[in-house]
Scaffold this motif. Structure first.
Motif, PDB file in Angstrom:
ATOM      1  N   UNK A  59       0.942  -1.186  -0.061  1.00 22.23           N
ATOM      2  CA  UNK A  59      -0.075  -0.023  -0.016  1.00 22.23           C
ATOM      3  C   UNK A  59       0.748   1.149   0.241  1.00 22.23           C
ATOM      4  N   UNK A  60       2.128   1.121   0.812  1.00 19.75           N
ATOM      5  CA  UNK A  60       2.791   2.257   0.708  1.00 19.75           C
ATOM      6  C   UNK A  60       3.417   2.515  -0.801  1.00 19.75           C
ATOM      7  N   UNK A  61       3.676   1.459  -1.469  1.00 21.70           N
ATOM      8  CA  UNK A  61       4.091   1.632  -3.080  1.00 21.70           C
ATOM      9  C   UNK A  61       3.251   1.984  -3.740  1.00 21.70           C
ATOM     10  N   UNK A  62       1.829   1.957  -3.451  1.00 21.64           N
ATOM     11  CA  UNK A  62       0.803   2.511  -4.401  1.00 21.64           C
ATOM     12  C   UNK A  62       0.421   3.933  -3.642  1.00 21.64           C
ATOM     13  N   UNK A  63       1.159   4.522  -2.963  1.00 24.19           N
ATOM     14  CA  UNK A  63       0.928   5.781  -2.545  1.00 24.19           C
ATOM     15  C   UNK A  63       0.589   6.335  -1.298  1.00 24.19           C
ATOM     16  N   UNK A  64       0.467   5.325  -0.304  1.00 30.41           N
ATOM     17  CA  UNK A  64      -0.077   5.690   0.952  1.00 30.41           C
ATOM     18  C   UNK A  64       0.646   6.189   1.780  1.00 30.41           C
ATOM     19  N   UNK A  65       0.950   7.492   2.306  1.00 29.36           N
ATOM     20  CA  UNK A  65       1.935   7.848   2.959  1.00 29.36           C
ATOM     21  C   UNK A  65       1.815   7.819   4.567  1.00 29.36           C
ATOM     22  N   UNK A  66       1.695   6.681   4.958  1.00 31.66           N
ATOM     23  CA  UNK A  66       1.732   6.208   6.519  1.00 31.66           C
ATOM     24  C   UNK A  66       2.775   5.446   6.606  1.00 31.66           C
ATOM     25  N   UNK A  67       3.179   5.110   8.074  1.00 29.61           N
ATOM     26  CA  UNK A  67       4.006   4.173   8.475  1.00 29.61           C
ATOM     27  C   UNK A  67       3.425   2.813   8.233  1.00 29.61           C
ATOM     28  N   UNK A  68       4.150   1.715   8.261  1.00 30.64           N
ATOM     29  CA  UNK A  68       3.459   0.490   8.173  1.00 30.64           C
ATOM     30  C   UNK A  68       2.585  -0.032   9.409  1.00 30.64           C
ATOM     31  N   UNK A  69       2.665   0.577  10.554  1.00 26.03           N
ATOM     32  CA  UNK A  69       1.927   0.215  11.776  1.00 26.03           C
ATOM     33  C   UNK A  69       0.732   1.092  11.945  1.00 26.03           C
ATOM     34  N   UNK A  70       0.707   2.281  11.215  1.00 26.10           N
ATOM     35  CA  UNK A  70      -0.193   2.968  11.176  1.00 26.10           C
ATOM     36  C   UNK A  70      -1.206   2.496  10.077  1.00 26.10           C
ATOM     37  N   UNK A  71      -0.790   1.986   9.065  1.00 29.03           N
ATOM     38  CA  UNK A  71      -1.608   1.508   7.890  1.00 29.03           C
ATOM     39  C   UNK A  71      -2.189   0.284   8.415  1.00 29.03           C
ATOM     40  N   UNK A  72      -1.461  -0.785   9.171  1.00 32.40           N
ATOM     41  CA  UNK A  72      -2.149  -1.917   9.714  1.00 32.40           C
ATOM     42  C   UNK A  72      -3.452  -1.404  10.661  1.00 32.40           C
ATOM     43  N   UNK A  73      -2.926  -0.472  11.683  1.00 31.23           N
ATOM     44  CA  UNK A  73      -4.000  -0.021  12.660  1.00 31.23           C
ATOM     45  C   UNK A  73      -5.163   0.476  11.948  1.00 31.23           C
ATOM     46  N   UNK A  74      -5.119   1.216  10.926  1.00 30.56           N
ATOM     47  CA  UNK A  74      -6.013   1.924  10.197  1.00 30.56           C
ATOM     48  C   UNK A  74      -6.926   0.805   9.643  1.00 30.56           C
ATOM     49  N   UNK A  75      -6.453   0.062   8.802  1.00 28.32           N
ATOM     50  CA  UNK A  75      -6.991  -1.163   8.098  1.00 28.32           C
ATOM     51  C   UNK A  75      -8.082  -2.015   9.281  1.00 28.32           C
ATOM     52  N   UNK A  76      -7.399  -2.375  10.087  1.00 25.66           N
ATOM     53  CA  UNK A  76      -7.774  -3.159  11.247  1.00 25.66           C
ATOM     54  C   UNK A  76      -9.018  -2.350  11.856  1.00 25.66           C
ATOM     55  N   UNK A  77      -8.777  -1.306  12.411  1.00 21.58           N
ATOM     56  CA  UNK A  77     -10.100  -0.441  12.813  1.00 21.58           C
ATOM     57  C   UNK A  77     -11.194  -0.339  11.711  1.00 21.58           C
ATOM     58  N   UNK A  78     -10.774  -0.202  10.533  1.00 23.04           N
ATOM     59  CA  UNK A  78     -11.877  -0.129   9.419  1.00 23.04           C
ATOM     60  C   UNK A  78     -12.723  -1.352   9.359  1.00 23.04           C
ATOM     61  N   UNK A  79     -12.026  -2.454   8.988  1.00 21.74           N
ATOM     62  CA  UNK A  79     -12.769  -3.806   9.461  1.00 21.74           C
ATOM     63  C   UNK A  79     -13.100  -4.286  10.586  1.00 21.74           C
ATOM     64  N   UNK A  80     -12.822  -3.504  11.668  1.00 23.37           N
ATOM     65  CA  UNK A  80     -13.596  -3.918  12.946  1.00 23.37           C
ATOM     66  C   UNK A  80     -14.898  -3.181  12.925  1.00 23.37           C
ATOM     67  N   UNK A  81     -14.951  -1.957  12.570  1.00 21.46           N
ATOM     68  CA  UNK A  81     -16.019  -1.166  12.481  1.00 21.46           C
ATOM     69  C   UNK A  81     -17.179  -1.959  11.382  1.00 21.46           C
ATOM     70  N   UNK A  82     -16.875  -2.312  10.235  1.00 20.36           N
ATOM     71  CA  UNK A  82     -17.683  -3.132   9.477  1.00 20.36           C
ATOM     72  C   UNK A  82     -18.279  -4.456  10.362  1.00 20.36           C
ATOM     73  N   UNK A  83     -17.260  -4.864  10.914  1.00 20.33           N
ATOM     74  CA  UNK A  83     -17.986  -6.421  11.617  1.00 20.33           C
ATOM     75  C   UNK A  83     -18.917  -5.953  12.574  1.00 20.33           C
ATOM     76  N   UNK A  84     -18.748  -4.928  13.257  1.00 24.96           N
ATOM     77  CA  UNK A  84     -19.696  -4.374  14.564  1.00 24.96           C
ATOM     78  C   UNK A  84     -20.906  -3.939  13.929  1.00 24.96           C
ATOM     79  N   UNK A  85     -20.720  -3.334  12.662  1.00 22.19           N
ATOM     80  CA  UNK A  85     -21.854  -2.665  11.995  1.00 22.19           C
ATOM     81  C   UNK A  85     -22.830  -3.807  11.133  1.00 22.19           C
ATOM     82  N   UNK A  86     -22.470  -4.840  10.869  1.00 20.95           N
ATOM     83  CA  UNK A  86     -22.730  -5.693   9.700  1.00 20.95           C
ATOM     84  C   UNK A  86     -23.048  -7.168  10.426  1.00 20.95           C
ATOM     85  N   UNK A  87     -22.260  -7.486  11.308  1.00 17.47           N
ATOM     86  CA  UNK A  87     -22.113  -8.761  11.913  1.00 17.47           C
ATOM     87  C   UNK A  87     -20.996  -9.541  11.470  1.00 17.47           C
TER      88      UNK A  87
END
Length: 226
Positions: A59-87
């Motif tokens: 994802x960094x190579x695709x242009x995301x200007x965040x550190x690897x830990x920041x990317x992992x945390x962001x994606x994890x938070x987003x997927x967790x949100x979808x799980x809580x909302x959709x089951x």
């Protein structure tokens, strides 16, 4: 049931137990687009079964200007949100097979490359005590396809990998389980598993029971002793 039950059954999570890959792809796409990039389905498919740190590098190579830990945390938070909302979007037959194994008294472990905090959200949303152990991507030194996650699960459960059955949907995951010495059942979802080396492939978990899993282990043992 005529065949002995396995000492434990080890489950991959994303794409095997639960069909969360679309959640990950949506999170990846939104993140890349927020930096002005574009993310195709073909690019997203390359991350299926990949460790989160390695995915972050892509994802960094695709242009995301965040550190690897920041990317992992962001994606994890987003997927967790979808799980809580959709089951929890169980794959067909997965919940029923997991319940069958639990009712038969088979120890189970969730072995995932997702962060352990996300894996525990999934586990907490299951209405029965589904797992004796959860191994997340942040719990191991080396991710799949290295054998470490499955070896660690077997060590913590106190079982011989050869006496266990593992379920996987991705080539990297299957290679990890195979390298650890488990009897590996491939359950293809988004990518094919032919030629990866799983002991057998099940097109679906639907209709499967603890007895079917015991039969797979018995067949693998017979093949070794033949």
């Amino acid at each position: 049931m005529t065949s002995p039950l396995p000492a434990a059954v080890l489950w991959d999570m994303d794409g095997t137990l639960v069909d969360t890959e679309p959640y990950w792809m949506a999170a990846e796409t939104a993140l890349i687009e927020s930096y002005g990039g574009r993310w195709s389905h073909e690019q997203a498919m390359q991350l299926v079964g990949l460790g989160l740190e390695d995915s972050a590098g892509v994802l960094q190579a695709a242009g995301v200007r965040l550190s690897a830990p920041e990317i992992v945390a962001h994606l994890t938070d987003e997927v967790m949100r979808q799980l809580r909302e959709s089951g929890v979007p169980f794959r067909a037959g997965a919940r029923e097979l997991l319940l069958s194994l639990r009712e038969a008294g088979v120890p189970t472990a969730l072995v995932t490359m997702s962060m352990s905090r996300m894996a525990r959200v999934v586990v907490d949303l299951i209405e029965f005590r589904a797992f004796d152990l959860v191994i997340g991507g942040d719990d191991v030194a080396r991710p799949k396809p290295f054998p470490d996650p499955y070896l660690q699960a077997c060590e913590q459960l106190g079982v011989n990998p050869a006496d266990t059955v593992a379920f996987e949907d991705s080539p990297n995951g299957a290679r990890s389980a195979i390298a650890a010495g488990t009897v590996t059942v491939g359950v293809p979802n988004m990518v094919p598993l032919e030629g990866v080396g799983a002991f057998t492939l099940w097109p679906t978990l639907e209709g499967r029971t603890a007895g079917d899993v015991a039969d797979v282990l018995a067949a693998a043992r017979a093949e070794v002793s033949a």
